[in-house]
Design a protein around this motif. Sequence first.
Motif: not given
Length: 490
Positions: A97-104
Motif C-alpha cells: 500500500x505505501x509503495x503505491x503511494x510512493x509511486x504516485x
Amino acid sequence: MANGSYGYQGGEAGRKAAALEVSAVEAGIMNGGGEGDEWRDDDGRAPRRTGTVWTASAHIITAVIGSGVLSLAWAIAQLGWVAGPAVMLLFAFVIYYTSTLLAECYRSGDASTGKRNYTYMDAVRSNLGGTKVRLCGVIQYANLFGVAIGYTIAASISMLAIKRADCFHQKGHKNACRSSSNPYMILFGVVEIVFSQIPDFDQIWWLSIVAAIMSFTYSTIGLSLGVAQTVANGGFQGSLTGISVGVDVTSMQKVWRSLQAFGDIAFAYSYSIILIEIQDTIKAPPPSEAKVMKKATMVSVATTTVFYMLCGCMGYAAFGDKSPDNLLTGFGFYEPFWLLDIANAAIVIHLIGAYQVFCQPIFAFVEKWAAATWPESGFISGELRVGPFALSVFRLTWRTAFVCLTTVVSMLLPFFGNVVGLLGAVSFWPLTVYFPVEMYIVQRGVRRGSARWLCLKILSAACLVVSVAAAAGSIADVIDALKVYRPFSS
C-alpha cells in the motif's frame, strides 16, 4: 541514474546545481545515444528509458527476495504459528500500500507529463521540502550503506557454508569444521569492485534478472529441504505461540527476540528506499510510470509473499524452536551437501546483484554532487567505455574505496541475524511509511481531518510503534552478541 539532486542544497545553490545538471545532460555526459530527439526522453535524457513492468519487477525481486528470506523461519519460531504468518501478511499489505503511494510521487503534478523526481530525495524535496529532505537523505543513504554491509556478511557466510558443508560430508557432523569468514568477505569485495564500475542503475538490469533467478533458486531449495525434513519428522514442529520460555530462553529474551522478529520480517520486505530510483528506469508514458510501477509492485510483493510464507513456515515446520537464523547456513540441513552448495552459491550470485541494486543510488548521489562541485575537473568527468563498463579515475577510486569500507566494517561485525533485524527496524517506518504517507497527502491534497487523512495518520503512527519496538529488540540482541564478540573473528 540520469538526473537528480546533488546533495542537501537549497536556495540559490540548489538552483545552480540543477542548472549545471541540465547543462551536463545537454552536453552529452550521459552518453550512450545519438543526437536526435528519438534518442531522448521528455527530460532530455539520452538514451531513452526502456524499463518495463518486468524489468522493474526483476529489480524489486532482486531487492526484496534477498538474504532476509533465510531468517524468516527463525522469525516465525519466535512468534509461533498464529502471529508469525499473520505478521508477515500484515507487513506485505503495508509495504504494497505505501509503495503505491510512493509511486504516485515520481512525478509532481500530472502523472504522465509532470516534473520527474529522479530520486527518493527529489520526491521529498518536491513535496515536503525543508529539513525533511536532509533527514530523508541521512536515513536513506545510511540504510543503503548498512544493507551493503549486511549483504557482504551474508555472502561470506554462504561461501563459508559451502566449505563447511563439504567438510561435514567428509569428516562427519560432529567435526567443528571451523574457518574464518574474512577471506570470503574480501573475495566478495573484490568482485563488487569490478561490478561497481557499471555506470548507473539502467545498465544493471541484466544483473538484476540473473540475481532474481538465483533468489528463486535458493528459496526453492530451502523450501524443498524444509518439506523433506517435515516429512522425515512425521509432522509439523513448533507451537501456536512460538519458542517456549525455559532452560535456553528467559522470558525477557523471548520478548526481545519476538520484537527482533518484526525487524527481520520488515528487512525481508524492504525496497521502498530504492523504489523511486527503480521507477526512473521505466520508459516514458503511456501508460504512466506510476501505473507500471504499481503493477510491478503487485506482481513482486505477491510473488515474494508466497515464497516467504512457504519458506518461513516450512522452515519452522521442519525445525520448530531450533530454527536457525539463516536456514541454509545454520546447518539444520547437512545433506545432500551438493544441494546445499548449489543453494549457497545461488545466494552469493544473488547478493552480488543485490549489492549493486542498493548501492547504485549512493554512487549516483556522490558522483552528481562531485560533478556539480567541480564541473571543470577532468578527473571527475573523464570517461573510457569498455563494454558495459564506463571507466573513469574518479569512479574507480571512490567506488573502490566505498566497497573496501563496507568490507572492513563487515569484518568487524560478522553477525548476520542481528544486523538484519536492526536494519529492517531502523528503516521501516521513516522510508517505507512516514515519507510516502506525508508526500501522498501533499501531492493529492488530502484534507486535514478527513477520513482518509485520519486513516493514513493512524497507519503511520501504528507503524512507528512497531518500528521502535523492533529496533529495541534488535539492539538488545546486538548487545548480547557484542558481549562475546572479538573483532575480525568468525
